[in-house]
Design an enzyme around this catalytic site. Structure first.
Site, short mmCIF file in Angstrom:
data_model
loop_
_atom_site.label_atom_id
_atom_site.label_comp_id
_atom_site.label_asym_id
_atom_site.label_seq_id
_atom_site.Cartn_x
_atom_site.Cartn_y
_atom_site.Cartn_z
N GLU A 41 70.94 56.12 60.90
CA GLU A 41 70.48 57.45 61.28
C GLU A 41 70.04 58.31 60.11
O GLU A 41 69.10 59.12 60.23
CB GLU A 41 71.57 58.18 62.08
CG GLU A 41 71.74 57.69 63.51
CD GLU A 41 72.63 56.47 63.64
OE1 GLU A 41 72.95 56.09 64.78
OE2 GLU A 41 73.02 55.89 62.59
N ALA B 136 68.44 54.31 69.62
CA ALA B 136 67.84 55.40 70.39
C ALA B 136 66.42 55.06 70.84
O ALA B 136 65.68 54.35 70.15
CB ALA B 136 67.82 56.68 69.55
N GLY C 271 72.48 53.66 67.55
CA GLY C 271 73.24 53.70 68.79
C GLY C 271 73.62 52.33 69.30
O GLY C 271 74.63 52.18 70.01
N GLU D 284 76.74 51.59 67.66
CA GLU D 284 77.76 52.46 68.24
C GLU D 284 78.28 51.90 69.56
O GLU D 284 79.47 52.02 69.87
CB GLU D 284 77.21 53.87 68.42
CG GLU D 284 77.03 54.60 67.09
CD GLU D 284 76.42 55.97 67.22
OE1 GLU D 284 76.96 56.93 66.66
OE2 GLU D 284 75.36 56.09 67.88
#
Length: 320
Positions: free
Chosen positions: A190, A122, A167, A170
């Site tokens: 996270e 992020a 992310g 991800e």
């Protein structure tokens, strides 16, 4: 900027596009036509840019010659270590929409041009400026991007040559296959930031490594290197990093070259059958397999595969 829309069907994707701008047309140009395109990308020299008004943070390259059919998605947000900001996500989503409509694409490799980084996750500087509603909408956009990557008709490979956190991991998990350098660092971190994986990580990691191991990794926010990631099944292949810092990419390209000679419709339908079958009971999964199998029966590629077997020669598939 044009709006491109993709509709999912059993046989893959049916696509419509705006006449204002066809990125698909750009992707499909010949090398001679592409050479006449005026824009080159700072930091991604020699590759065509997708946008004219925004800084280029996601670009692409179509390989040719024996590698024709392989598309490289190039993440090149150098100053922010490929952090998932508004521009980055917007450009990646636009490119994914385009690739989903391009039948010439056989394999897609996601790689980074930022040394030592796949994707740092992020963009916390951008996120800090968002209120609750804006943050929720942006995470929804991130989740949609991961779904776009996961549902591309062609196989996708993430080449993890560096850090892939939050992310960033991800993004890699949304791909079908992953290669990594031993020196790479991966993790869904996270919980160390007061969050949980919100762009598919809490769902795709358990489906990749198993529920108990995924819980351990997410609860602790632990990072793993390439060898450990290979041992737990998080990546398909792991290799020693080279001096150029692109060993995982080289391994991803080798893997793509193994996929490339196979019948493209059959490969796409195999991906469809597996992805959809994993989400339902075994009886429904068998029905999905039957539907996907029916799609390849009338193809010229199936006829070519049978003829090549009988004639004892390599098949020449055309994707028809």
């Amino acid at each position: 900027m044009a709006v491109l829309v993709a509709k999912r069907t059993v046989s893959g994707f049916s696509c419509w596009r705006s006449s204002a701008l066809s990125l698909r047309g750009t992707l499909g140009r010949s090398a001679r036509d592409a050479a006449r395109l005026p824009s080159l990308v700072p930091g991604c020299v020699g590759h065509r840019r997708l946008h004219t008004e925004e800084p280029v943070e996601v670009d692409f390259r179509r390989l040719d010659g024996k590698d024709e059919g392989i598309i490289e998605v190039l993440m090149c947000r150098h100053k922010a270590r490929n952090a998932l900001g508004h521009v980055f996500v917007s450009q990646m989503r636009e490119l994914m929409t385009t690739l989903s409509c391009d039948s010439a694409v056989r394999v897609v490799i996601l790689r980074s041009l930022v040394p030592g980084v796949f994707c740092a996750g992020a963009d916390l500087k951008e996120r800090a400026l968002m209120n609750h509603t804006e943050s929720d909408l942006f995470v929804h956009s991130l989740r949609s991007l991961m779904t776009q990557i996961a549902t591309l008709p062609s196989p996708t490979i993430a080449a993890i040559d560096g850090v892939a956190l939050g992310g960033g991991l991800e993004v890699a998990l949304a791909c079908d296959l992953r290669t990594a350098a031993y020196s790479a660092q991966m993790g869904l971190i996270e919980t160390t930031r007061g969050l949980l994986p919100g762009a598919g990580g809490s769902q795709r990691l358990p489906r990749t490594v198993g529920i108990t191991l995924a819980k351990e990794l997410i609860f602790t926010g632990r990072r793993v290197g390439g060898q450990e990631a290979l041992d737990m099944g998080l990546v398909n292949r792991a290799v020693e990093q080279n001096q150029a810092g692109d060993a995982a990419y080289r391994e991803a390209l080798s893997l793509a070259r193994e996929i490339l000679p196979q019948a493209p419709i059959a490969v796409r339908m195999a991906k469809e059958a597996m992805n959809r079958g994993m989400e339902v009971d075994i009886g429904s999964a068998m029905a999905i397999e039957r539907m996907c199998y029916a799609q390849v029966i009338p193809t010229r590629d199936r006829q070519e595969g049978m003829a090549a077997f009988i004639e004892k020669r390599p098949p020449r598939y055309t994707g028809e």
